[in-house]
Design a protein around this motif. Structure first.
Motif, PDB file in Angstrom:
ATOM      1  N   ARG A   9      34.671 -25.925  -4.988  1.00  0.00           N
ATOM      2  CA  ARG A   9      34.690 -24.567  -5.545  1.00  0.00           C
ATOM      3  C   ARG A   9      34.190 -23.558  -4.529  1.00  0.00           C
ATOM      4  O   ARG A   9      34.789 -22.484  -4.353  1.00  0.00           O
ATOM      5  N   HIS A  10      33.105 -23.866  -3.849  1.00  0.00           N
ATOM      6  CA  HIS A  10      32.518 -22.897  -2.935  1.00  0.00           C
ATOM      7  C   HIS A  10      33.400 -22.666  -1.710  1.00  0.00           C
ATOM      8  O   HIS A  10      33.497 -21.526  -1.220  1.00  0.00           O
ATOM      9  N   PHE A  11      34.049 -23.712  -1.205  1.00  0.00           N
ATOM     10  CA  PHE A  11      34.994 -23.482  -0.102  1.00  0.00           C
ATOM     11  C   PHE A  11      36.125 -22.563  -0.554  1.00  0.00           C
ATOM     12  O   PHE A  11      36.494 -21.621   0.158  1.00  0.00           O
ATOM     13  N   ARG A  12      36.668 -22.836  -1.722  1.00  0.00           N
ATOM     14  CA  ARG A  12      37.813 -22.043  -2.200  1.00  0.00           C
ATOM     15  C   ARG A  12      37.429 -20.593  -2.463  1.00  0.00           C
ATOM     16  O   ARG A  12      38.260 -19.686  -2.300  1.00  0.00           O
ATOM     17  N   LEU A  13      36.177 -20.338  -2.861  1.00  0.00           N
ATOM     18  CA  LEU A  13      35.740 -18.958  -3.056  1.00  0.00           C
ATOM     19  C   LEU A  13      35.862 -18.153  -1.764  1.00  0.00           C
ATOM     20  O   LEU A  13      36.296 -16.999  -1.779  1.00  0.00           O
ATOM     21  N   PHE A  14      35.483 -18.757  -0.641  1.00  0.00           N
ATOM     22  CA  PHE A  14      35.609 -18.065   0.640  1.00  0.00           C
ATOM     23  C   PHE A  14      37.077 -17.913   1.037  1.00  0.00           C
ATOM     24  O   PHE A  14      37.501 -16.863   1.510  1.00  0.00           O
ATOM     25  N   TYR A  53      25.212 -35.037  -3.995  1.00  0.00           N
ATOM     26  CA  TYR A  53      26.130 -33.906  -3.803  1.00  0.00           C
ATOM     27  C   TYR A  53      27.227 -33.936  -4.859  1.00  0.00           C
ATOM     28  O   TYR A  53      27.655 -35.000  -5.304  1.00  0.00           O
ATOM     29  N   SER A  54      27.708 -32.760  -5.202  1.00  0.00           N
ATOM     30  CA  SER A  54      28.781 -32.608  -6.177  1.00  0.00           C
ATOM     31  C   SER A  54      30.081 -32.222  -5.475  1.00  0.00           C
ATOM     32  O   SER A  54      30.163 -31.170  -4.837  1.00  0.00           O
ATOM     33  N   THR A  55      31.093 -33.065  -5.600  1.00  0.00           N
ATOM     34  CA  THR A  55      32.412 -32.758  -5.034  1.00  0.00           C
ATOM     35  C   THR A  55      32.974 -31.471  -5.628  1.00  0.00           C
ATOM     36  O   THR A  55      33.536 -30.638  -4.904  1.00  0.00           O
ATOM     37  N   ALA A  56      32.835 -31.304  -6.923  1.00  0.00           N
ATOM     38  CA  ALA A  56      33.396 -30.121  -7.583  1.00  0.00           C
ATOM     39  C   ALA A  56      32.765 -28.838  -7.058  1.00  0.00           C
ATOM     40  O   ALA A  56      33.452 -27.826  -6.872  1.00  0.00           O
ATOM     41  N   THR A  57      31.453 -28.867  -6.803  1.00  0.00           N
ATOM     42  CA  THR A  57      30.779 -27.666  -6.305  1.00  0.00           C
ATOM     43  C   THR A  57      31.173 -27.374  -4.861  1.00  0.00           C
ATOM     44  O   THR A  57      31.443 -26.221  -4.504  1.00  0.00           O
ATOM     45  N   LEU A  58      31.210 -28.400  -4.026  1.00  0.00           N
ATOM     46  CA  LEU A  58      31.655 -28.212  -2.641  1.00  0.00           C
ATOM     47  C   LEU A  58      33.049 -27.609  -2.600  1.00  0.00           C
ATOM     48  O   LEU A  58      33.328 -26.664  -1.839  1.00  0.00           O
TER      49      LEU A  58
END
Length: 421
Positions: free
Chosen positions: A39-44, A32-37
């Protein structure tokens, strides 16, 4: 967007070569990628800016404690669907007032644990559940905050096994019966209605079903308020899809989803709760696997991997597509051939892809299953006494094993032989 990219001819997770993880942790494993997790939470969260809202991560997508800790640190609430998930959320430091308890079959024991430990609300799915929760709350001398999950009879246009908003599905109560059910809640001293809940399915790639469902919820909100009910929250569930097949068109973005929510429901003045899981975790994880054999068959060739259906069951269960890519970047214009990509489990269903064009690979070559972060590790089993595979979290140039691979001895020692044997 994710943070699994080729660099210097090698697929990386953020700044870590996947070959390095394979060498240290072994395969198969989840990465898993911390940066992707993040980013995707912040998008919502940013998509609903300007509205009173709470993003509750649907932890059934990926529920490792490290992922939950990360979500909690970003300000996420949690959507749980079992007593075990509730316990996981609490253990990760999520306060009860940020935990929404969903699920169609909550037991009295689960209700008791959540009422004692703290809970934001229960999303009720049926009238028998409503009566049971009232009894449990009264026995504890508390009042349980509730919403009722309404079934709007909207076709989500997704896979039949993950559609939840049609009249024939097991979820919620018919929306036409909502006034009667909310009237009954008003009579129960152990319950207090605080809002309405709706969730029409998973992996939605079109916003129109959301518009239809949200419009019905808006109308119901006004009707219930006219009848004297204090509706202050609207729980809209999750379900926004991700691009599993990058060769096809992309699903709507969170910002487009947020704009729809504001357009349809902004005037209600309600706090909005959403429960994304797949879109946060899906593209934030890959399953890393290794080729065991390349087998020539009758009219087709096979790539036999060390990963199997017990490790990633989505293709067998949902006929789901995952892009499968070599960890070593192919040369531009490299020749490709069709392969059936399979695992070693003794089931014909242990097939990840048929006639998938791949560059030529050999034994010990590594491949990555993209978009495997959601409903991967959480749905894995030990079928064929295959150990649950490790989970690895990457953060920049660091990585850590966040769930280790059990030994055969650890698996076997969980069994108990009766004394008479």
């Amino acid at each position: 967007m994710d943070h699994f990219l080729y660099r210097d001819g090698m697929l990386h997770a953020e700044d870590v070569p996947l070959s390095e993880i394979a060498a240290e942790v072994g395969t198969p494993c989840y990465v898993y990628s911390t940066a992707t997790l993040t980013r995707h939470f912040r998008l919502f969260d940013e998509a609903l800016a300007g509205m009173d809202h709470l993003v509750c991560y649907a932890m059934k997508a990926a529920s490792n404690q490290a992922i939950l800790k990360l979500m909690a640190s970003l300000g996420a609430g949690m959507d749980v669907v079992s007593g075990g998930e509730y316990a996981r959320a609490i253990a990760a430091g999520v306060p009860g007032e940020r935990i929404v308890f969903s699920g169609v079959g909550k037991t009295r024991e689960e209700m008791t644990a959540a009422l004692k430990g703290g809970v934001r609300q229960f999303n009720l799915e049926s009238e028998p559940e409503m009566e049971a929760l009232n009894e449990v709350a009264l026995s504890l001398g508390v009042v349980a905050p509730v919403t009722v999950r309404v079934n709007p009879d909207v076709d989500a246009k997704t896979h039949a096994k993950i559609a939840t908003g049609k009249s024939e599905n097991k979820f919620g109560i018919p929306i036409a019966r909502a006034p009667e059910v909310y009237g009954r809640i008003a009579q129960l001293k152990g319950l207090k209605a605080v809002g309405i809940d709706v969730h029409i399915g998973s992996q939605l790639t079109d916003l129109e079903p959301y518009r239809l469902a949200f419009t019905k919820v808006k109308e119901l909100t006004q009707l219930l308020r006219d009848q004297g009910h204090d509706i202050i929250r609207l729980d809209l569930g999750g379900g926004l899809g991700i691009p599993y097949d990058r060769g096809n068109s992309a699903p709507p973005l969170p910002v487009e989803y947020g704009a729809l929510v504001k357009e349809v429901l902004g005037e209600t003045g309600c706090e909005i709760e959403i429960e994304p899981g797949r879109l946060i975790a899906g593209n934030a994880g890959i399953m890393l696997s290794k080729v065991i054999y390349v087998k020539e068959g009758e009219g087709r060739n096979f790539l036999i991997l060390d990963g199997a259906m017990n490790d990633l069951i989505r293709p067998a269960m949902y006929e789901a597509h995952h892009d499968i890519v070599p960890v070593v970047e192919p040369a531009p214009g490299a020749e490709q051939s069709p392969y059936d990509i399979v695992g070693p489990v003794c089931e014909t269903g242990d097939t990840f892809a048929k006639a998938r064009n791949m560059p030529h690979l050999g034994a010990d070559d590594l491949v990555a299953f993209r978009s495997a972060g959601a409903y991967g590790a959480v749905m894995a089993s030990e079928y064929n006494t295959r150990p649950l595979i490790p989970e690895v979290l990457v953060n920049g140039d660091q990585f850590a094993v966040i769930r280790s691979r059990p030994s055969y001895e650890e698996i076997i020692n969980r069994d108990t032989i009766p004394e008479w044997m």
